[in-house]
Write a protein that holds these residues in place. Sequence first.
Motif, PDB file in Angstrom:
ATOM      1  N   ALA A   1       7.417  -8.582  11.513  1.00  0.00           N
ATOM      2  CA  ALA A   1       6.081  -8.444  10.923  1.00  0.00           C
ATOM      3  C   ALA A   1       6.091  -7.846   9.518  1.00  0.00           C
ATOM      4  CB  ALA A   1       5.202  -7.590  11.827  1.00  0.00           C
ATOM      5  N   VAL A   2       7.201  -7.268   9.096  1.00  0.00           N
ATOM      6  CA  VAL A   2       7.262  -6.600   7.796  1.00  0.00           C
ATOM      7  C   VAL A   2       8.136  -7.410   6.846  1.00  0.00           C
ATOM      8  CG1 VAL A   2       7.904  -4.491   6.567  1.00  0.00           C
ATOM      9  CG2 VAL A   2       6.949  -4.351   8.878  1.00  0.00           C
ATOM     10  N   LYS A   3       7.571  -7.794   5.727  1.00  0.00           N
ATOM     11  CA  LYS A   3       8.326  -8.573   4.743  1.00  0.00           C
ATOM     12  C   LYS A   3       9.376  -7.714   4.045  1.00  0.00           C
ATOM     13  CE  LYS A   3       4.922 -12.131   3.606  1.00  0.00           C
ATOM     14  NZ  LYS A   3       4.145 -12.775   2.515  1.00  0.00           N
ATOM     15  N   VAL A   4      10.406  -8.378   3.568  1.00  0.00           N
ATOM     16  CA  VAL A   4      11.472  -7.716   2.821  1.00  0.00           C
ATOM     17  C   VAL A   4      11.521  -8.307   1.420  1.00  0.00           C
ATOM     18  CG1 VAL A   4      13.953  -7.300   2.645  1.00  0.00           C
ATOM     19  CG2 VAL A   4      12.819  -7.239   4.891  1.00  0.00           C
ATOM     20  N   GLU A   5      11.458  -7.428   0.419  1.00  0.00           N
ATOM     21  CA  GLU A   5      11.564  -7.850  -0.974  1.00  0.00           C
ATOM     22  C   GLU A   5      12.790  -7.197  -1.595  1.00  0.00           C
ATOM     23  OE1 GLU A   5       9.025  -8.105  -5.171  1.00  0.00           O
ATOM     24  OE2 GLU A   5       8.091  -7.249  -3.375  1.00  0.00           O
TER      25      GLU A   5
ATOM     26  N   THR B   1      21.437 -14.679  -3.816  1.00  0.00           N
ATOM     27  CA  THR B   1      22.079 -13.941  -2.727  1.00  0.00           C
ATOM     28  C   THR B   1      21.028 -13.343  -1.791  1.00  0.00           C
ATOM     29  OG1 THR B   1      23.984 -13.389  -4.124  1.00  0.00           O
ATOM     30  CG2 THR B   1      23.637 -12.023  -2.167  1.00  0.00           C
ATOM     31  N   ALA B   2      19.959 -12.791  -2.377  1.00  0.00           N
ATOM     32  CA  ALA B   2      18.913 -12.156  -1.578  1.00  0.00           C
ATOM     33  C   ALA B   2      18.179 -13.181  -0.709  1.00  0.00           C
ATOM     34  CB  ALA B   2      17.922 -11.439  -2.501  1.00  0.00           C
ATOM     35  N   ILE B   3      17.853 -14.331  -1.284  1.00  0.00           N
ATOM     36  CA  ILE B   3      17.142 -15.364  -0.521  1.00  0.00           C
ATOM     37  C   ILE B   3      18.032 -15.900   0.600  1.00  0.00           C
ATOM     38  CG2 ILE B   3      16.052 -17.635  -0.619  1.00  0.00           C
ATOM     39  CD1 ILE B   3      15.268 -16.984  -3.527  1.00  0.00           C
ATOM     40  N   GLU B   4      19.297 -16.110   0.283  1.00  0.00           N
ATOM     41  CA  GLU B   4      20.235 -16.598   1.297  1.00  0.00           C
ATOM     42  C   GLU B   4      20.372 -15.598   2.441  1.00  0.00           C
ATOM     43  OE1 GLU B   4      24.557 -18.851   1.401  1.00  0.00           O
ATOM     44  OE2 GLU B   4      24.106 -17.475  -0.253  1.00  0.00           O
ATOM     45  N   ALA B   5      20.234 -14.305   2.104  1.00  0.00           N
ATOM     46  CA  ALA B   5      20.351 -13.252   3.114  1.00  0.00           C
ATOM     47  C   ALA B   5      19.087 -13.111   3.956  1.00  0.00           C
ATOM     48  CB  ALA B   5      20.683 -11.924   2.452  1.00  0.00           C
ATOM     49  N   GLY B   6      17.978 -13.744   3.508  1.00  0.00           N
ATOM     50  CA  GLY B   6      16.749 -13.705   4.295  1.00  0.00           C
ATOM     51  C   GLY B   6      15.593 -12.962   3.663  1.00  0.00           C
TER      52      GLY B   6
ATOM     53  N   ALA C   1      19.922  -7.222   5.849  1.00  0.00           N
ATOM     54  CA  ALA C   1      20.141  -7.271   7.303  1.00  0.00           C
ATOM     55  C   ALA C   1      19.647  -5.996   7.971  1.00  0.00           C
ATOM     56  CB  ALA C   1      21.623  -7.495   7.608  1.00  0.00           C
ATOM     57  N   ALA C   2      19.926  -4.849   7.354  1.00  0.00           N
ATOM     58  CA  ALA C   2      19.468  -3.575   7.920  1.00  0.00           C
ATOM     59  C   ALA C   2      17.950  -3.490   7.904  1.00  0.00           C
ATOM     60  CB  ALA C   2      20.077  -2.420   7.135  1.00  0.00           C
ATOM     61  N   ALA C   3      17.343  -3.968   6.812  1.00  0.00           N
ATOM     62  CA  ALA C   3      15.882  -3.947   6.707  1.00  0.00           C
ATOM     63  C   ALA C   3      15.244  -4.843   7.766  1.00  0.00           C
ATOM     64  CB  ALA C   3      15.458  -4.392   5.314  1.00  0.00           C
TER      65      ALA C   3
ATOM     66  N   GLN D   1       0.820  -1.206   0.000  1.00  0.00           N
ATOM     67  CA  GLN D   1       0.000   0.000   0.000  1.00  0.00           C
ATOM     68  C   GLN D   1       0.862   1.269   0.000  1.00  0.00           C
ATOM     69  OE1 GLN D   1      -3.311  -0.245  -0.322  1.00  0.00           O
ATOM     70  NE2 GLN D   1      -3.071  -2.451  -0.342  1.00  0.00           N
ATOM     71  N   ASP D   2       2.018   1.186   0.646  1.00  0.00           N
ATOM     72  CA  ASP D   2       2.877   2.359   0.804  1.00  0.00           C
ATOM     73  C   ASP D   2       4.253   1.882   1.261  1.00  0.00           C
ATOM     74  OD1 ASP D   2       2.611   1.908   3.692  1.00  0.00           O
ATOM     75  OD2 ASP D   2       0.628   2.810   3.452  1.00  0.00           O
ATOM     76  N   LEU D   3       5.147   2.807   1.521  1.00  0.00           N
ATOM     77  CA  LEU D   3       6.511   2.455   1.920  1.00  0.00           C
ATOM     78  C   LEU D   3       6.566   1.754   3.274  1.00  0.00           C
ATOM     79  CD1 LEU D   3       8.576   5.587   0.805  1.00  0.00           C
ATOM     80  CD2 LEU D   3       8.693   3.286  -0.154  1.00  0.00           C
ATOM     81  N   SER D   4       5.529   1.941   4.088  1.00  0.00           N
ATOM     82  CA  SER D   4       5.513   1.324   5.410  1.00  0.00           C
ATOM     83  C   SER D   4       4.978  -0.098   5.395  1.00  0.00           C
ATOM     84  CB  SER D   4       4.653   2.176   6.362  1.00  0.00           C
ATOM     85  OG  SER D   4       5.150   3.493   6.466  1.00  0.00           O
ATOM     86  N   ALA D   5       4.336  -0.494   4.285  1.00  0.00           N
ATOM     87  CA  ALA D   5       3.656  -1.795   4.246  1.00  0.00           C
ATOM     88  C   ALA D   5       4.626  -2.947   4.012  1.00  0.00           C
ATOM     89  CB  ALA D   5       2.580  -1.786   3.157  1.00  0.00           C
ATOM     90  N   MET D   6       5.704  -2.700   3.317  1.00  0.00           N
ATOM     91  CA  MET D   6       6.708  -3.727   3.053  1.00  0.00           C
ATOM     92  C   MET D   6       8.016  -3.021   2.715  1.00  0.00           C
ATOM     93  SD  MET D   6       6.669  -6.929   0.343  1.00  0.00           S
ATOM     94  CE  MET D   6       6.638  -5.928  -1.145  1.00  0.00           C
ATOM     95  N   THR D   7       9.144  -3.644   3.035  1.00  0.00           N
ATOM     96  CA  THR D   7      10.429  -3.073   2.662  1.00  0.00           C
ATOM     97  C   THR D   7      10.832  -3.633   1.302  1.00  0.00           C
ATOM     98  OG1 THR D   7      11.091  -3.020   4.994  1.00  0.00           O
ATOM     99  CG2 THR D   7      12.825  -2.734   3.348  1.00  0.00           C
ATOM    100  N   MET D   8      10.809  -2.788   0.291  1.00  0.00           N
ATOM    101  CA  MET D   8      11.270  -3.210  -1.029  1.00  0.00           C
ATOM    102  C   MET D   8      12.620  -2.560  -1.299  1.00  0.00           C
ATOM    103  SD  MET D   8       9.606  -2.880  -4.842  1.00  0.00           S
ATOM    104  CE  MET D   8       8.320  -4.077  -4.550  1.00  0.00           C
ATOM    105  N   LEU D   9      13.630  -3.390  -1.413  1.00  0.00           N
ATOM    106  CA  LEU D   9      14.983  -2.899  -1.665  1.00  0.00           C
ATOM    107  C   LEU D   9      15.251  -2.953  -3.164  1.00  0.00           C
ATOM    108  CD1 LEU D   9      16.766  -4.789   1.257  1.00  0.00           C
ATOM    109  CD2 LEU D   9      15.955  -2.416   1.226  1.00  0.00           C
ATOM    110  N   LYS D  10      15.260  -1.769  -3.781  1.00  0.00           N
ATOM    111  CA  LYS D  10      15.498  -1.671  -5.213  1.00  0.00           C
ATOM    112  C   LYS D  10      16.977  -1.398  -5.473  1.00  0.00           C
ATOM    113  CE  LYS D  10      12.156   0.313  -7.595  1.00  0.00           C
ATOM    114  NZ  LYS D  10      11.462  -0.854  -8.176  1.00  0.00           N
ATOM    115  N   ASP D  11      17.315  -1.237  -6.745  1.00  0.00           N
ATOM    116  CA  ASP D  11      18.730  -1.058  -7.095  1.00  0.00           C
ATOM    117  C   ASP D  11      19.362   0.123  -6.378  1.00  0.00           C
ATOM    118  OD1 ASP D  11      17.269   0.831  -8.493  1.00  0.00           O
ATOM    119  OD2 ASP D  11      17.982   0.228 -10.481  1.00  0.00           O
ATOM    120  N   ASN D  12      18.616   1.216  -6.215  1.00  0.00           N
ATOM    121  CA  ASN D  12      19.170   2.383  -5.533  1.00  0.00           C
ATOM    122  C   ASN D  12      19.504   2.099  -4.071  1.00  0.00           C
ATOM    123  OD1 ASN D  12      19.242   4.260  -7.646  1.00  0.00           O
ATOM    124  ND2 ASN D  12      17.074   4.742  -7.410  1.00  0.00           N
TER     125      ASN D  12
END
Length: 316
Positions: free
Chosen positions: A204-208, A219-224, A195-197, A170-181
Amino acid sequence: MPITEGAPRHGNPANLLPPSWKKSISLWLEEDTPSFDYGGFVVGDRPAEARLLAKSPGILAGVPFFNEVFRQLDCTVEWHAKEGDEVGKEKKQHVATVKGPVRCVLLGERVALNLLARCSGIATKSDSLLSLLRKAGYKNTLAGTRKTTPGFRLVEKYGMLVGGCDPHRQDLSAMTMLKDNHIWACGGSIPTAVAAAKASAGFAVKVEVECLTEEEANTAIEAGADVVMLDNFTPDGVRVASKNLKDRWGRGVNARALIEVSGGLTEDNVADYVCDDIDIISSSSIHQGVKHVDFSLKVVPKETNGKAGSGDAAET
């Protein structure tokens, strides 16, 4: 079955709306009439009836927003079609009746029609792309994106839901999406960013993580990471990468992460990406630049006392 395919047809998606949404309706009405209502002075406040007509085919969506516009203007709305119904197949289908002081009916007309036309257009495009994918054999989730209009996101996300699609975050608070930037800002380290996310967002908050290669996804899946997005892959590249990832990290309830595919997907090419190992297909084409469903609101001429046919209603 995801809620997006179950709720619109069998539940009431209006129950998802937060209490704050009605404030937006007040602001939009205020924006449209910031001072004197000169047209309202001309017509006065006699009781009137107006008919909402669907003039082009589509999925009806946005009923709560339409209702709230007229509720705030002391009018009532009686619906002759339901949220999620296909409307407009017959010429000028009468889908609702609005009653109230004529000045108030006309005060709400344009705001209500704009909301309904836009929301219904998104629902229609969402339904169309989802149907195309189902015919191509895709059984999982079709989602929108965060590429929404500032100040209008709730209406657009609601239209996706009515059309049977997942609204995505829904917004930046709903999930952490780590893009190229985000990755580049962390020195190019996906594990560091994940790890920081995880440390800040908690359990409770998913990381993508947006991934440009299969190696980055591993690498991303191995990192969690909970979700990996294969971004701007070719159709063949998606099939190979998604199969390899599922083979390594598991499928179904045993999967370490969900696999999302995104990047330039439209009705013209999305079927090429269909395969069993993709959990989510996301596309902004279901809500950006979509064609609106054409509605009009026609005041029934006073002399007919409400007995005129829809073709006899006055232009407003």
